[in-house]
Scaffold this motif. Structure first.
Motif, short mmCIF file in Angstrom:
data_model
loop_
_atom_site.label_atom_id
_atom_site.label_comp_id
_atom_site.label_asym_id
_atom_site.label_seq_id
_atom_site.Cartn_x
_atom_site.Cartn_y
_atom_site.Cartn_z
N ASN A 97 47.53 87.12 -18.18
CA ASN A 97 47.38 85.72 -18.58
C ASN A 97 45.97 85.19 -18.30
OD1 ASN A 97 49.90 85.26 -19.69
ND2 ASN A 97 50.83 84.60 -17.76
N PHE A 128 52.47 80.36 -19.82
CA PHE A 128 51.01 80.43 -19.83
C PHE A 128 50.51 81.24 -21.03
CE2 PHE A 128 52.25 80.01 -15.34
CZ PHE A 128 51.60 78.82 -15.03
N THR A 129 51.26 82.24 -21.43
CA THR A 129 50.84 83.11 -22.53
C THR A 129 50.99 82.44 -23.88
OG1 THR A 129 51.96 84.84 -21.22
CG2 THR A 129 50.98 85.49 -23.32
#
Length: 582
Positions: A97, A128-129
């Motif tokens: 990430n 987050f990705t």
């Protein structure tokens, strides 16, 4: 305890104290080493961080690797970040990430490649990705289908309802010319959860989507809804509100937003204050723009650029040059739009010396080959009479749009190089660039100045037949002027009669002047009558017609014009001129 102190010193950028504490430690473990790496990263000294890391690499843990990778990403050094990541023995989700976020922040298409690799490695994409992947899909043409696939994946993984993923989805659809999809997603979530459950980032994403797609009224309505809900705006929300005012060119609305900014405490925010400066400048309210600008504790490139471009439009050349010098001396980033504005000032005051200085700055800053700055340079040299320099610059450009081609054609025409203008036009057509109305106006102007009747007539006819462009009044004026200068008065009169548009005073005046020049008294009376009927209350018409009759010694007609002027109540200034002419 010692490790915590090192980290604390780092957070307050007291690097010397952190390093001294590290050197005095009798025993150093992995946590200590990582704390020092963090200290150097925090203070932006990546070469020192790398040196410390290389000394501990054999015992480095995942946190150590991620700390240094994050440092490289934070400074945009993505090659170094990716190289280090690929050396990492066992990267975890946070490692992936970190690199993916760095690539996305730097606008790299490789973001999607790493997202794909992460998925193949069996690691789950998370909150987050997804935002990083969606941000990249929305930033590039042709990746909309992939963005929809990632949306499906987020939905199946249960991350669609995550605040940041939702915001990224709205951004992706808005930036992919699919605003309806963004609105549907936004309204669907509002229906399921109620607007009170929305995070400000989600509101901001939808407002930004409206602004980016020129739906300014919808953006205003949404801003009003947030305001009435009691949710406090952040700097991004206020920035969107100001951009709506700019795009609507709405001074009163801008003043209202400014008032709210003052009460909310955001007036002196660096980003918001810069856009507010730009708003007043674009509205031509330079006094207000300077007032906001002078109060800003930090002035970024947007504030300076807005002020400079505003002064350019206001025609305050001395102030513009002074601001530009200050901006350069402060080491702020000067983009091609500011350079273009400065070159326009040089063009308007025919200041070749200053124009050359700006050109030198362009070369040093790397703007000389950028489309906007290059076109402005071509225009500046041609308007300052240096047409050969203008042509040389133009020939050296690899990327030339219709504005650039048109600029050099107009420049050649204005500098007595009609044949060169025609040759460049043929090159333009061969290159596949379609001309616009301004291009033909420049071509017809060149033909008019050089008396190229056949070329002018051919170009005029080709506007509609070859390029699907409807000639406007300005194009007809050029043709009437061209035909009139050549003594082809009947042809000019016929062209006017066949115009699908109403002839304006300038066109009739041009033909009247041509009749006087070529001593054609037969047509003068008819043209004079058309002028008087079309513009009965315009004193300048009576002055112009009277002057024509006087020059041609048509005294009876002159007396009739005088009586008509008296009967229609034309101002005394007009009558006084007629008496002098008589």
């Amino acid at each position: 305890m010692m490790n915590n102190l090192i980290t604390l010193y780092s957070d307050f950028t007291q690097l010397n104290d952190a390093r001294k504490l590290f050197d005095e430690m009798p025993v150093r473990n992995i946590v200590t080493w990582t704390s020092v790496v963090y200290a150097y990263v925090k203070c932006g000294r990546l070469s020192d961080a790398r040196r410390v890391f290389d000394g501990m690499v054999s015992v480095a843990n995942t946190t150590s690797w991620n700390t240094l990778i994050s440092g490289y990403c934070g400074q945009g050094l993505m090659k170094e970040a990716v190289d280090l990541f690929q050396q990492m023995p066992d990267p975890n989700v946070a490692s992936w990430n970190t690199v993916i976020a760095g690539l996305a922040d730097n606008g790299s298409i490789s973001t999607l490649e790493f997202v794909g690799k992460m998925h193949k490695e069996g690691l789950k994409l998370d909150e987050f990705t997804f935002p990083c992947a969606l941000k990249t899909c929305g930033g590039y043409v042709g990746f909309f289908a992939m963005g929809k696939q990632i949306h499906c994946y987020a939905l199946k993984s249960g991350f669609e309802v995550c605040c940041y993923t939702l915001s990224a989805l709205v951004d992706m659809y808005s930036n992919s010319n699919a605003l309806d999809e963004a609105v549907r997603l936004f309204e669907s979530y509002c229906t399921r959860n109620g607007s009170n459950c929305l995070s400000l980032s989600f509101w901001n994403a939808m407002i930004s989507g409206y602004v980016e797609n020129d739906k300014h009224i919808q953006a205003l309505n949404l801003l009003s809804s947030i305001h009435h809900s009691g949710v406090l705006f952040d700097s991004y929300t206020w920035s969107c509100a100001l951009r709506v005012c700019i795009n609507l060119f709405h001074f009163r609305l801008g003043v209202q937003v400014h008032g709210l900014l003052v009460t909310s405490g955001y007036e002196l925010d660096c980003v918001v204050g810069s856009i507010l400066t730009d708003l007043y400048a674009k509205l031509g309210k330079m006094k207000d723009s300077f007032a906001v600008f002078d109060k800003l504790p930090e002035k970024d490139s947007i504030a300076w650029s807005g002020l400079i471009i505003g002064c350019t439009k206001a025609g305050v050349s001395s102030e513009t040059f002074s601001l530009f010098r200050d901006m350069v001396s402060l080491g702020l980033e000067v983009d091609q739009y500011v350079v273009s504005a400065m070159l326009k000032v040089c063009s308007s005051v025919s200041s070749l010396g200053k124009g050359k200085q700006i050109h030198a700055f362009c070369i040093k800053a790397g703007h000389e080959t950028e489309a906007v700055a290059a076109t402005a340079l071509v225009d500046m040299y041609s308007k300052c009479g240096e047409i050969e320099e203008s042509i040389a610059l133009f020939n050296g450009l690899s990327d030339r749009d219709v504005v650039c081609w048109t600029g050099i054609i107009v420049g050649c025409g204005q500098n007595g190089k009609a044949n060169e203008a025609l040759e460049i036009f043929q090159e333009m057509i061969k290159s596949g660039i379609e001309p616009n109305e301004v291009t033909f106006l420049g071509l017809l102007g060149a033909c008019r100045h050089a008396g190229l009747v056949e070329d002018g007539w051919r170009l005029f006819q080709s506007m509609r037949s070859d390029h699907g462009l409807e000639p406007q009044v300005e194009h007809y004026y050029c043709m009437v002027e061209l035909l009139g200068q050549a003594g082809l008065l009947k042809e000019a009169r016929k062209l006017i009669s066949e115009m699908p548009l109403r002839p304006n005073k300038t066109i009739w005046s041009s033909l009247l002047a041509a009749c006087v020049t070529h001593k054609n008294s037969e047509m003068i009376s008819g043209i004079a009558e058309n002028l008087r009927v079309a513009f009965p209350d315009d004193p300048s018409v009576y002055v112009m017609v009277s002057n024509a009759y006087a020059t041609m010694e048509m005294w009876d007609d002159l007396n009739r014009v005088r009586e008509t002027a008296k009967a229609s109540g034309v101002k005394e200034a007009g009558r006084s001129w007629i008496e002098m002419a008589g």
